[in-house]
Enzyme design. Structure first.
Site: not given
Ligand code: BG6
Length: 489
Positions: A241, A15, A12, A179, A217
């Site tokens: 998360h 992407g 991918g 992540h 966000e």
């Molecule tokens: C992702 C979500 O896992 O994490 C997104 O799918 C979100 O919707 C993002 O914007 C936020 O990650 P970070 O590292 O930018 O805070």
């Protein structure tokens, strides 16, 4: 080691995730000399592209953010020379076998290790894993596969996905990324908690009144509505998360920092939690808002979102852990898009000091006198502790001030991106920061019932203006548990 080679195959490759995160992280690792001596990066996708075109695409994603002074462009050239492309279908054993042949050529007879990064939609995970493992896996080294959420939509679909993947891989080959676990301040949580005497003994219901996990966000779904509408904020942020951070925050002390020891403790605490109750959830959705002559769109104005969608873009929740350490302590979560700021943090509110000599100085609002520990995950990373202090002067007047560990002031080194840490761990076979299947099951068990209820009962989200602090329902939910959100008060 010297005679082995690692091939990283980004499936991918054209992407968004690949461009924004994976290639830049690989380059950063290369720049820092963290990649093995022999490595190649292979992009795999359907579109036709030459190696040169891939390099051109990748080069536009790379920045010299790490050390602007030194030979960065030279390093970039060297890195790009090790990037290649193979075009193929995602369900074609034949195309993956061709990739396998190319990989073998590059490996030049060395022990072959292969890391597949699935940067693709979940409906093709299984096909790709099947083709990759049947036709392009390593013959004499390891084969590992990194997958990203969504891991299903609920307990059942997630279990089905795990079953499907395990037809072709064993658990140890599957690296499920969250992540947030790669973020510096999340990795620091255990250090803060377990290595500091002033925190370790306080980490329980005896001293902690509530804990808050906050994600916001300041932008909406912006084009990602197609994906988002099928999942919503609870699945997008909370179930993974925020819950992962909660597990690290609340787990018992692991026997060691080994992957299995840590993950055992995380599973244990997740399994000690009660599934989230509908009465402990508030959902919201952003509506359009005009400010300073600019009109910000509603969630449902997004062309990729179905009209009249009830999908939450905001949620607040109160969770509880049924064990001796945390009985009765509310763990609150709040996550939303299109809010007034971009922030991720943990707030720990401590109990009142019993028989506090100074209670009178705080008037009726004792909550203002409690200590609060704030762990700012991003942006502007830091840790600060609110303590009471005497305002200098002849009067006995108190206020709350911060003991402040501000990363930008304390550390000169740039904080690595989460994907750098996680990719390096996957290459090194370090599994601590990846989600084991029983953790995933436990996480889904907590959220699946309420997600079903919200959908079956078609619970209306509370609408909040784009750019606001979210629905007031979040405030009432917290108040019912005797909590004030620390980011608002
Ligand atoms: C992702 C979500 O896992 O994490 C997104 O799918 C979100 O919707 C993002 O914007 C936020 O990650 P970070 O590292 O930018 O805070």
């Amino acid at each position: 080691e010297h005679d082995s080679t690692v091939s990283i195959i980004v499936v991918g490759a054209s992407g968004d995730l690949a461009k924004k995160k994976i290639f830049p992280a690989l380059f950063a690792l290369y720049y820092e000399d963290c990649l093995p001596k022999h490595f190649t990066v292979f992009g795999y996708a359907r579109s036709k592209m030459t190696d040169a075109e891939l390099r051109d695409m990748v080069s536009r994603t790379l920045t010299c953010r790490i050390d602007k002074r030194e030979n960065c462009s030279e390093k970039m050239e060297q890195f790009l020379k090790r990037c290649f492309y193979h075009s193929g279908q995602y369900d074609s054993e034949k195309n993956f076998a061709e990739l396998g042949t190319k990989l073998r050529d590059h490996e030049g007879g060395r022990v072959s290790n292969r890391l597949f990064y699935l940067s693709i939609p979940p409906n093709i995970f299984t096909e790709v894993v099947k083709c990759a493992s049947n036709s392009a896996s390593s013959a004499n080294g390891w084969t590992r596969v990194i997958v990203e959420k969504p891991f299903g939509r609920d307990a059942e679909s997630s279990a089905a996905l795990t079953r499907d993947l395990k037809q072709y891989l064993v658990e140890d080959q599957i690296f499920r990324i969250d992540h947030y676990l790669g973020k510096e301040l999340v990795e620091n949580l255990s250090v803060l908690r377990f290595s500091n005497l002033i925190f370790e003994p306080l980490w329980s219901r005896q001293y902690i009144r509530n804990v808050q996990f906050i994600f916001s966000e300041d932008f909406g779904t912006e084009g990602r509505g197609g994906y988002f509408d099928n999942y919503g904020i609870i699945r997008d942020i909370m179930q993974n998360h925020l819950l992962q951070i909660l597990a690290l925050f609340a787990m018992e002390t692991p026997v060691s920092l080994d992957a299995e020891d840590v993950r055992n403790e995380k599973v244990k605490v997740l399994r000690s939690m009660k599934p989230l109750q509908l009465e402990n959830v508030v959902v919201g959705q952003y509506k359009s808002h005009t400010k300073g002559g600019v009109t910000y769109p509603a969630y449902t104005d997004d062309k990729t979102v179905p009209k009249g969608s009830l999908t939450p873009t905001f949620a607040a929740a109160a969770l509880f852990i049924n064990n001796a350490r945390w009985d009765g302590v509310p763990f609150l979560m709040k996550a939303g898009k299109a809010l007034h700021s971009k922030i991720a943090e943990i707030r720990v509110q401590f109990r009142h000091v019993p028989g506090n000599l100074f209670n009178r100085s705080f008037g009726t609002d004792l909550d203002r006198a409690t200590n609060e520990l704030v762990i700012r995950v991003q942006p502007d990373e830091g840790i600060y502790l609110k303590i009471n202090n005497k305002v200098p002067g002849l009067a006995m007047r108190l206020d709350r001030s911060n003991l402040n560990l501000h990363y930008a002031a304390r550390y000169s080194k740039e904080i690595p991106d989460a994907y750098e840490r996680l990719l390096l761990d996957a290459i090194e076979g370090e599994r601590r920061l990846f989600i084991r299947s029983d953790e995933l099951d436990a996480a889904w068990a907590l959220f699946t019932p309420v997600l079903k209820e919200l959908e079956e009962k078609k619970v209306m989200p509370e609408f909040y203006p784009y750019g606001s602090r979210g629905p007031v329902g979040a405030h009432y939910l917290a108040a019912r548990h005797n909590v004030q959100w620390g980011d608002i008060s």
